[in-house]
Design an enzyme around this catalytic site. Sequence first.
Site, PDB file in Angstrom:
ATOM      1  N   ARG A 274       0.815  -1.215   0.000  1.00 54.35           N
ATOM      2  CA  ARG A 274       0.000   0.000   0.000  1.00 54.35           C
ATOM      3  C   ARG A 274       0.846   1.261   0.000  1.00 54.35           C
ATOM      4  O   ARG A 274       0.321   2.351  -0.230  1.00 54.35           O
ATOM      5  CB  ARG A 274      -1.007  -0.013   1.153  1.00 54.35           C
ATOM      6  CG  ARG A 274      -0.405   0.026   2.518  1.00 54.35           C
ATOM      7  CD  ARG A 274      -1.455  -0.222   3.587  1.00 54.35           C
ATOM      8  NE  ARG A 274      -2.315   0.933   3.855  1.00 54.35           N
ATOM      9  CZ  ARG A 274      -1.937   2.021   4.529  1.00 54.35           C
ATOM     10  NH1 ARG A 274      -0.711   2.128   4.992  1.00 54.35           N
ATOM     11  NH2 ARG A 274      -2.786   3.005   4.728  1.00 54.35           N
TER      12      ARG A 274
ATOM     13  N   ASP B 109      -1.572   8.053   8.456  1.00 50.49           N
ATOM     14  CA  ASP B 109      -1.583   6.767   9.160  1.00 50.49           C
ATOM     15  C   ASP B 109      -0.939   6.907  10.535  1.00 50.49           C
ATOM     16  O   ASP B 109       0.005   7.672  10.693  1.00 50.49           O
ATOM     17  CB  ASP B 109      -0.717   5.735   8.413  1.00 50.49           C
ATOM     18  CG  ASP B 109      -1.359   5.229   7.147  1.00 50.49           C
ATOM     19  OD1 ASP B 109      -2.562   5.454   6.958  1.00 50.49           O
ATOM     20  OD2 ASP B 109      -0.634   4.602   6.357  1.00 50.49           O
TER      21      ASP B 109
END
Length: 261
Positions: free
Chosen positions: A157, A172
Amino acid sequence: MRLDIISIFPEYFAPLDVSLIGKARRTGLLDVHVHDLRSWTHDRHRTVDDTPYGGGPGMVMKPEPWGEALDAVAPPDGPAPRLVVPTPSGRPFTQAMAAEMAAEEHLLFACGRYEGIDSRVVQEAATRMPVSEVSLGDFVLAGGEVAVLVMVEAIGRLIPGVLGNAESVADDSFAPGAMESLLEGPVFTKPPVWRERAVPEILLSGNHGAIARWRRDQALRRTAENRPELLGRLAPETLDKHDRKILADTGFPEHGEDMAN
Ligand code: ADE
């Protein structure tokens, strides 16, 4: 990026056809090859393990099939991939490590089973390619396969183009940057009231500054609650007065005081 995975259970990797990683494969961003270690055995039983020298429980993976497999997948005269060996004895896998691996051109994952792979395999491989022995955490899995699935998703990702524009890796938890070392706070979507629970009003206010402040408060609180050891990694100069007050409120008065000095 090219990924090779060697395992005695190639069928474990069916999930790599699905979702984000499946799409990245179909669009050519990820070139994944799964190999059956037993195809490099030569006996009738396709043996990959044997009893440990020195005694003890369990079985150890034999070096010969691994040696042949690594020679075939990473030929000594070709460009060397990074060999990644999941093992509870390895270095802890982190977001920073995932980001480093996402920048590699070729990763080769070697999945051990039983008590692990004969140590000479990694020793010999390290003479001709970089090797990372990596642990997912302080627990023991039955083999490296699930660990490789986890790492491939975390690494995949981060490869440019794998996530859509709508998603971003920048906020994140553990992402390098402003919120470094803070866990992400809670998230909400419609409807505004569900089972008598309202979404925090501030998120509906349209006041972006106040929303950013609220999110940071939540991140600080959640980090203090779930991962207090991460707070020690925050650079004091990145904490403003309000941050210090939030931390003091969460039962970290010592942090509040330390960081005020
Ligand atoms: N193999 C078995 N346990 C493991 C762990 N905790 N991390 C990585 N690989 C493993």
